[in-house]
Write a protein that holds these residues in place. Structure first.
Motif, short mmCIF file in Angstrom:
data_model
loop_
_atom_site.label_atom_id
_atom_site.label_comp_id
_atom_site.label_asym_id
_atom_site.label_seq_id
_atom_site.Cartn_x
_atom_site.Cartn_y
_atom_site.Cartn_z
N MET A 263 0.84 -1.19 0.00
CA MET A 263 0.00 0.00 0.00
C MET A 263 0.88 1.25 0.00
N LEU A 264 0.60 2.17 -0.92
CA LEU A 264 1.32 3.45 -1.00
C LEU A 264 0.38 4.58 -0.58
N ASP A 265 0.90 5.50 0.23
CA ASP A 265 0.12 6.66 0.65
C ASP A 265 -1.23 6.22 1.21
N SER A 266 -1.19 5.30 2.15
CA SER A 266 -2.40 4.70 2.70
C SER A 266 -2.24 4.47 4.19
N ASP A 267 -3.35 4.22 4.86
CA ASP A 267 -3.37 4.04 6.31
C ASP A 267 -2.48 2.86 6.71
N ALA B 78 5.69 11.71 4.13
CA ALA B 78 5.52 12.46 5.37
C ALA B 78 4.53 13.60 5.15
N MET B 79 3.27 13.23 4.90
CA MET B 79 2.24 14.22 4.56
C MET B 79 2.01 15.22 5.69
N ALA B 80 1.96 14.73 6.92
CA ALA B 80 1.71 15.63 8.05
C ALA B 80 2.82 16.67 8.17
N THR C 94 4.20 25.25 -2.97
CA THR C 94 3.58 23.92 -2.82
C THR C 94 4.53 22.97 -2.12
N ILE C 95 4.02 21.79 -1.80
CA ILE C 95 4.85 20.74 -1.19
C ILE C 95 5.25 19.76 -2.28
N HIS C 96 6.54 19.57 -2.43
CA HIS C 96 7.04 18.62 -3.43
C HIS C 96 6.97 17.20 -2.87
N LEU C 97 6.28 16.32 -3.59
CA LEU C 97 6.18 14.91 -3.21
C LEU C 97 7.05 14.09 -4.16
N PRO C 98 7.97 13.28 -3.65
CA PRO C 98 8.84 12.48 -4.52
C PRO C 98 8.09 11.26 -5.07
N ALA C 99 7.26 11.49 -6.07
CA ALA C 99 6.36 10.45 -6.58
C ALA C 99 7.12 9.26 -7.15
N THR D 78 10.35 -2.75 6.19
CA THR D 78 9.87 -1.53 6.85
C THR D 78 10.77 -0.38 6.42
N ALA D 79 10.23 0.81 6.44
CA ALA D 79 11.02 2.00 6.09
C ALA D 79 10.31 3.22 6.65
N PRO D 80 11.07 4.25 7.00
CA PRO D 80 10.44 5.49 7.47
C PRO D 80 9.71 6.18 6.34
N ASP D 81 8.79 7.08 6.70
CA ASP D 81 8.08 7.85 5.68
C ASP D 81 9.08 8.65 4.85
N LEU D 82 8.81 8.74 3.56
CA LEU D 82 9.68 9.51 2.67
C LEU D 82 9.50 11.00 2.95
N PRO D 83 10.59 11.75 3.07
CA PRO D 83 10.47 13.18 3.37
C PRO D 83 9.90 13.96 2.19
N VAL D 84 9.20 15.04 2.51
CA VAL D 84 8.66 15.96 1.51
C VAL D 84 9.21 17.35 1.84
#
Length: 333
Positions: free
Chosen positions: A144-148, A160-162, A286-291, A312-318
């Motif tokens: 799952m990408l960008d999901s709960d 790291a959306m928040a 805007t916020i750059h997301l590394p898609a 496992t991996a930490p959230d990708l930085p934005v």
């Protein structure tokens, strides 16, 4: 000319056929030395050897195919996710089939007679795990990408959306803004809920926040914002925080129609850093997301799951990209 075999490669490199299989299947690390792996690859290149993937797949009972499910193809974010996933897949002899779900973020339909027979695994971007049951989400490996992260799935890759929303809020508050309008997506998904919660969390005392929702189109955003901004100057927000760049473009159109200058009268921020962000005037903060990176990690995670390796991996930085659509809050009359 006789086609070279793995036995020919083994003979040329002075190793066993099992070693050739490990190296060319990219499973050699921790089993053979790097020098031996180099010898095998050099021998294969010199001989012009190519593994018979079809026969190998029949032996293993796999298709070496992953399905990438996305809500839509109209947003370039998902095209960039596919680019990253396909790049990693190709390096490992896999293919990626891109599947835009006909019902958006709703329950996805099986695009095959049987996804379980046609696929090795599924990667889903911005979807919910329970919407993927029809295509094997309960039985196939599912990333799952960008999901709960609390929802189902074999592995998760998130941005790291928040923190992205935190960066926007701090940027605007540092410019003196205290009256905010959140132009939120009308689609109720985990990623947009995270942004809304972070916005509320990071607003300090003595600030005002209104929320207006719109579907993800420029016209829907413009219509919603024309109504929201048609208020007296002392009550009007000084900054509009949008859930994505498409909504932000609509907000900018509404502001211009109402005679408001950006950013002198109203600052507008987006989220995603799509090509649209530099196509509008003024260009969007805007916020750059590394898609592409999230696509790469999604495919890497699926490969790990298929190998039986925990992933496992930490959230990708934005990161915040400051452009001309944001500036100091206008002075009170």
């Amino acid at each position: 000319m006789t086609r070279p075999t793995s036995r020919d490669v083994a003979t040329a490199a002075g190793v066993s056929q099992a070693t050739v299989s490990l190296v060319l299947g990219d499973k050699w690390r921790g089993r053979v030395s790097e020098r031996t792996a180099d010898l095998v690859r050099e021998a294969a290149t010199t001989l012009g050897y190519r593994p018979n993937l079809a026969a190998r797949n029949l032996r293993l009972g796999t298709t070496r195919t992953a399905l990438l499910v996305v809500p839509a193809l109209t947003n370039e974010f998902f095209a960039r996710v596919y680019t990253g996933a396909a790049r990693i897949a190709a390096e490992h002899g896999f293919g990626v089939v891109l599947y835009p779900s006909p019902d958006g973020t709703g329950p996805a339909r099986d695009p095959f007679a049987s996804a379980r027979a046609a696929l090795d695994g599924v990667i889903a971007s911005s979807m919910a795990a329970d919407t993927l049951e029809a295509i094997g989400g309960a039985t196939l490996p599912l990333v799952m990408l960008d999901s709960d992260p609390a929802a189902g799935g074999s592995a998760h890759v998130n941005l790291a959306m928040a923190d992205g929303m935190r960066q926007i809020v701090h940027h605007l508050q540092d410019h003196g803004h205290r009256r905010f309008l959140h132009l939120a997506s009308a689609i109720d998904t985990w990623t947009f809920r995270v942004r809304a919660e972070a916005l509320t969390t990071h607003l300090g005392p003595h600030t005002e926040l209104r929320t207006v929702r719109a579907h993800l189109s420029v016209d829907a955003a413009r219509t919603a914002m024309e109504t929201a901004l048609a208020t007296p100057g002392h009550d009007r927000p000084t900054a509009v925080i949008c859930d994505d760049d498409i909504l932000a473009a609509g907000a900018c159109k509404a502001a211009r129609r109402l005679g408001l200058r950006i950013p002198q009268d109203l600052s507008v921020t987006g989220f995603d850093d799509l090509a649209l962000a530099t196509a509008v005037e003024p260009e969007l903060t805007t916020i750059h997301l590394p898609a592409e990176r999230i696509g790469e990690q999604g495919m890497t995670a699926l490969l790990a799951v298929l190998e039986g390796t925990p992933w496992t991996a930490p959230d990708l930085p934005v990161n915040l990209v400051v452009r001309d659509s944001s500036g100091p809050a206008p002075k009170a009359p």
